[in-house]
Scaffold this motif. Structure first.
Motif, PDB file in Angstrom:
ATOM      1  N   TRP A 138       0.832  -1.204   0.000  1.00 37.80           N
ATOM      2  CA  TRP A 138       0.000   0.000   0.000  1.00 37.80           C
ATOM      3  C   TRP A 138       0.867   1.254   0.000  1.00 37.80           C
ATOM      4  CZ3 TRP A 138      -0.268   3.591   4.123  1.00 37.80           C
ATOM      5  CH2 TRP A 138      -1.154   4.643   3.893  1.00 37.80           C
TER       6      TRP A 138
ATOM      7  N   ALA B 245      -5.893   0.448   1.152  1.00 36.52           N
ATOM      8  CA  ALA B 245      -4.981  -0.172   2.115  1.00 36.52           C
ATOM      9  C   ALA B 245      -5.610  -1.409   2.746  1.00 36.52           C
ATOM     10  CB  ALA B 245      -4.598   0.848   3.194  1.00 36.52           C
TER      11      ALA B 245
ATOM     12  N   VAL C 139      -5.620  -4.239   0.195  1.00 33.11           N
ATOM     13  CA  VAL C 139      -4.278  -4.815  -0.018  1.00 33.11           C
ATOM     14  C   VAL C 139      -3.882  -5.696   1.158  1.00 33.11           C
ATOM     15  CG1 VAL C 139      -1.842  -4.236  -0.207  1.00 33.11           C
ATOM     16  CG2 VAL C 139      -3.512  -2.985  -1.561  1.00 33.11           C
TER      17      VAL C 139
END
Length: 509
Positions: free
Chosen positions: A348, A475, A478
């Motif tokens: 990220w 984020a 991921v």
């Protein structure tokens, strides 16, 4: 009564023995300055001691950071990842090309602004006037090259002897770069011509070459430069330095004025931490004609399409922006080869950081409009609509970087959130482009480390704050490894909010 006949004026004849040379003129100016500003006793000793302590602290910090860096590079039990030698080579190559860019844009031989105003009109020789800058630049180039060669070797854990060999090789390369830039300067080659474009392309070529090395020779071990190569490069640097010094009298006044102006702009941008000003000085090589767009008829059919066409034209004509986009994409593909950056929160960070850099590279039009607000006033659109439209091309360039990183990382579970995340990054680039000057009138905050300029901090956070907040769903996707419909919806909502935030204009009361 008749008046006296005027006598003809006698010709003024200069006496060569009374003409001041460049060195004598500099010494005379130094004596006057010393008379007006008496030197403080012990100031030189204090300055030298401060520099020595700073260098020692930097070396200790680098020695301490070397262990975690090596652990991060070799954190994968499968043995994949980047080799130490490849990191050394890329760091040295980037420092070499970056130093060449700085040398060709800011010098290497030059005069201060006062010297350009008062010394250049005199008949003093140019070589004597600029000789101190030659010595300073040569020493700075050799010192910067020494650090560029020794620091990466120190970080990857090389032995003391290889560190010294790599430092000597970097110092010789730095001397060669400065000497070559000096030869170009005395030959009359402009900084914004062919050499500048070649260096810009080389800045993009280094990460691309690093990507090829990461794919074909990932486990290249740490290396030490052989001393014959160092001696050969040093001799070439000395020859270039001699040719440069021999041609100093051919320096033109216009060249020295341009270099003094560029140095003043760069120093002012550094003091105010204006990254945009530094990039304009160092990479502003001038527009390159775009024949492709010139042959497309009817590209702009209304106000909105005119804004989009203008931004696309500026992007296509900016060789530095296009080269930077290629460099950022290749850097992202190289970064995900490191195990700790190939997944999770590290991935990220790569996506957000390098995607933001790609959006900034594509925001040539928004930066131009932010520097000159009259451009938006010329278009029959509202300020909010114009800023919202200008997020298109930064979004495209950020999306290209995210796609390259996705392909290089081999993961695809989070790709569904990449498109709205690219919109967030493009909006953040527009927000950064329109942030205006630094508000120095904001009160500073007292801290144990000194006063903190609140206005400067808030100014620099415009753009990165939107990157961090707007990519939180990315984020999560991921880290979790699954882009659920809820996360995609949240990322779309963040994209809409980011565009509205970037397009917000404060009303004048």
């Amino acid at each position: 009564m008749t008046g006296a006949q005027p006598r003809p004026l006698t010709d003024l004849v200069a006496v060569e023995e009374e003409r001041l040379t460049g060195a004598e003129l500099r010494r005379l100016t130094a004596r006057v300055r010393a008379h007006n500003l008496p030197p403080e006793p012990g100031r030189v000793v204090a300055d030298v001691g401060e520099v020595a302590i700073t260098v020692a602290l930097v070396v200790l910090y680098l020695w301490g950071f070397g262990t975690p860096v090596r652990e991060l590079l070799s954190s994968d039990a499968t043995g994949t990842g980047l080799g130490h030698g490849l990191i050394q080579a890329m760091a040295l190559a980037l420092a070499l090309v970056g130093g060449a860019v700085v040398a060709t844009r800011l010098g290497p031989a030059g005069l201060p602004a006062a010297g350009v105003r008062w010394w250049l009109p005199t008949p003093a020789g140019r070589a004597g006037l600029v000789s101190p800058s030659v010595v300073r630049t040569a020493l700075a180039g050799a010192g910067a090259g020494l650090l560029a060669g020794a620091v990466p070797a120190l970080l990857v854990g090389a032995a003391p002897v290889p560190v010294l060999l790599d430092g000597a090789f970097g110092g010789a390369l730095g001397l060669l770069v400065v000497g070559g830039a000096g030869v170009l300067q005395v030959s009359g080659t402009t900084a914004g011509g062919g050499p500048a474009r070649v260096l810009t392309l080389l800045l993009a070529a280094v990460p691309v070459a690093g990507l090829a090395g990461a794919l074909w020779a990932p486990r290249l071990g740490a290396w030490a430069a052989p001393w014959p190569a160092t001696v050969a490069v040093a001799l070439a640097g000395v020859v270039a330095l001699a040719l440069w010094v021999a041609g100093l009298d051919r320096l033109r006044a216009g060249e020295l004025r341009a270099r003094a102006s560029a140095a003043m702009q760069a120093s002012a941008a550094l003091l105010s931490l204006d990254s945009g000003g530094v990039s304009r000085v160092l990479l502003g090589s001038g527009p390159v004609a775009s024949r492709v767009l010139a042959r497309v008829p009817g590209l702009a059919r209304g106000p909105a399409s005119a804004v989009l066409a203008a931004d696309l034209t500026l992007l296509a004509r900016s060789s530095a922006a296009l080269a930077g986009l290629v460099a950022v994409a290749a850097t992202g593909a190289v970064a995900v080869q490191v195990p700790v950056l190939a997944g999770g929160i590290g991935l990220w960070a790569v996506l957000a950081g390098l995607g933001w850099a790609g959006a900034v590279a594509g925001a040539v039009g928004p930066r131009t409009a932010g520097e000159n607000p009259r451009l938006d006033a010329l278009v029959p659109l509202g300020a909010r609509a114009a800023r919202a439209l200008r997020t298109v091309w930064p979004t495209v360039t950020a999306g290209l970087v995210l796609v390259v990183v996705a392909v290089a990382s081999g993961g695809g579970a989070w790709v569904a959130t990449a498109a709205p995340a690219a919109v967030v990054l493009g909006a953040a680039a527009v927000r950064s482009a329109y942030r205006g000057p630094v508000p120095w009138d904001v009160p500073m905050i007292a801290t144990p480390a000194g006063a903190l300029p609140t206005g400067l901090v808030l100014h620099q956070l415009k753009g990165p704050d939107l990157v961090v907040l707007g990519t939180l769903p990315l984020a999560v996707a991921v880290v979790v490894g699954v882009a659920s419909p809820v996360l995609v919806g949240l990322q779309v909502g963040c994209a809409v909010g980011a565009v509205l935030w970037a397009a917000h204009v404060r009303r004048m009361v």
